[in-house]
Design an enzyme around this catalytic site. Structure first.
Site, PDB file in Angstrom:
ATOM      1  N   HIS A  46       0.819  -1.226   0.000  1.00  0.00           N
ATOM      2  CA  HIS A  46       0.000   0.000   0.000  1.00  0.00           C
ATOM      3  C   HIS A  46       0.849   1.270   0.000  1.00  0.00           C
ATOM      4  CE1 HIS A  46       0.357   0.426   4.502  1.00  0.00           C
ATOM      5  NE2 HIS A  46       0.188   1.683   4.190  1.00  0.00           N
ATOM      6  N   ASP A 100      -0.617  -7.310   1.885  1.00  0.00           N
ATOM      7  CA  ASP A 100       0.088  -6.019   1.859  1.00  0.00           C
ATOM      8  C   ASP A 100       1.604  -6.248   1.897  1.00  0.00           C
ATOM      9  OD1 ASP A 100       0.447  -3.322   1.824  1.00  0.00           O
ATOM     10  OD2 ASP A 100      -0.167  -2.976   3.911  1.00  0.00           O
ATOM     11  N   GLY A 199       3.089   6.289   8.805  1.00  0.00           N
ATOM     12  CA  GLY A 199       4.482   6.569   8.463  1.00  0.00           C
ATOM     13  C   GLY A 199       5.411   5.409   8.815  1.00  0.00           C
ATOM     14  N   SER A 201       4.455   2.314   8.236  1.00  0.00           N
ATOM     15  CA  SER A 201       4.109   1.165   7.387  1.00  0.00           C
ATOM     16  C   SER A 201       5.224   0.773   6.447  1.00  0.00           C
ATOM     17  CB  SER A 201       2.828   1.351   6.576  1.00  0.00           C
ATOM     18  OG  SER A 201       2.365   2.604   6.602  1.00  0.00           O
TER      19      SER A 201
END
Ligand code: 4AZ
Length: 256
Positions: A46, A100, A199, A201
């Protein structure tokens, strides 16, 4: 990271910072990542809202970085992105970032990949399907927000410890219900004071097994940060050993 402490990159030498530059905008910090081999960084799908249309020349990756807005030539290594591989099963149709996971092939000056130093090192992947019991304490690190709702990321790398939650608890109605799939797991702390946040991720969740640290999770999502019954959600890396091995050609990774 909410409720953590500033740390040195030498304590998380696999952490990568991924930057993105717009057509008319400056380089901006985008996501974390983890160095799994000298040429490959594992991160979250993502992080690339344009998906396979992402312009690779707009991306840059740093290793050995302590401060987002400072350059330390003595320990940092900078790279361009040669290849971006987003998992074909990645989707956000239900708003839960299923699958993800993404890989970046990095390339530095002269075609070099990462060079091991005190500040730069690869992290091990755990064997496929290896599960740790709920309650195990693991470590997260990132340059993300220190509280939900503030507009700026952390200037410095921060770390914190969170405990793994059982899948039953995290998929219960009080928690995330069926938003959390088997490709994800949750981690949090009893008082809800420690969490990953916006932030962070793409960055690592590492757990110790037999005195070695392994990358079990990729920081993925959560409803806000440090909210009650809303722990951080992490991509379950051990579901993807084959995918990683196939895409990178790193045979050793299939076995862990
Ligand atoms: C994000 O938006 C994000 N509290 C990352 C982690 C969490 C929430 C949001 C977990 O990058």
């Amino acid at each position: 990271v909410v409720g953590g402490a500033v740390t040195a990159v030498e304590a998380h030498p696999w952490i990568a910072s991924i930057f993105w530059r717009g057509r008319f905008t400056q380089r901006a910090f985008k996501c974390g990542g983890s160095l799994i081999s000298p040429c490959w960084v594992l991160t979250a799908a993502h992080c690339f809202p344009d998906g396979t249309q992402t312009k690779l020349h707009r991306l840059s990756v740093f290793l050995g970085k302590n401060a987002v807005n400072e350059t330390d030539y003595t320990r940092e290594q900078k790279f361009r992105v040669q290849e971006l591989i987003i998992h074909h099963g990645f989707d956000n149709i239900q708003g839960n970032f299923n699958n993800d996971i993404a890989l970046l092939k990095i390339i530095g000056n002269g075609g070099r990949c990462a060079e091991e130093s005190g500040s730069v090192r690869t992290v091990c992947l755990p064997p496929a399907k290896q599960m740790l019991p709920p309650g195990v304490s693991c470590e997260i690190a990132g340059y993300g927000k220190e509280r939900e709702g503030i507009w700026h990321n952390s200037q410095y790398l921060r770390e914190a410890r969170v405990n793994l939650l059982s899948q039953d608890v995290c998929t219960s109605n009080d928690y995330y219900g069926n938003m959390v799939t088997n490709n994800m797991f949750c981690a949090g702390c009893p008082e809800w004071k420690i969490d990953s946040c916006k932030g962070d991720s793409g960055g690592p969740l590492v757990c110790e097994v037999n005195n070695r640290l392994f990358l079990f999770g990729i920081i993925s999502w959560g409803e806000g940060c440090s909210r009650e019954f809303r722990p951080g959600v992490y991509t379950r890396v051990t579901n993807y050993n084959r995918w990683i091995a196939k895409k990178t050609g790193l045979a050793s990774i299939a076995a862990g």
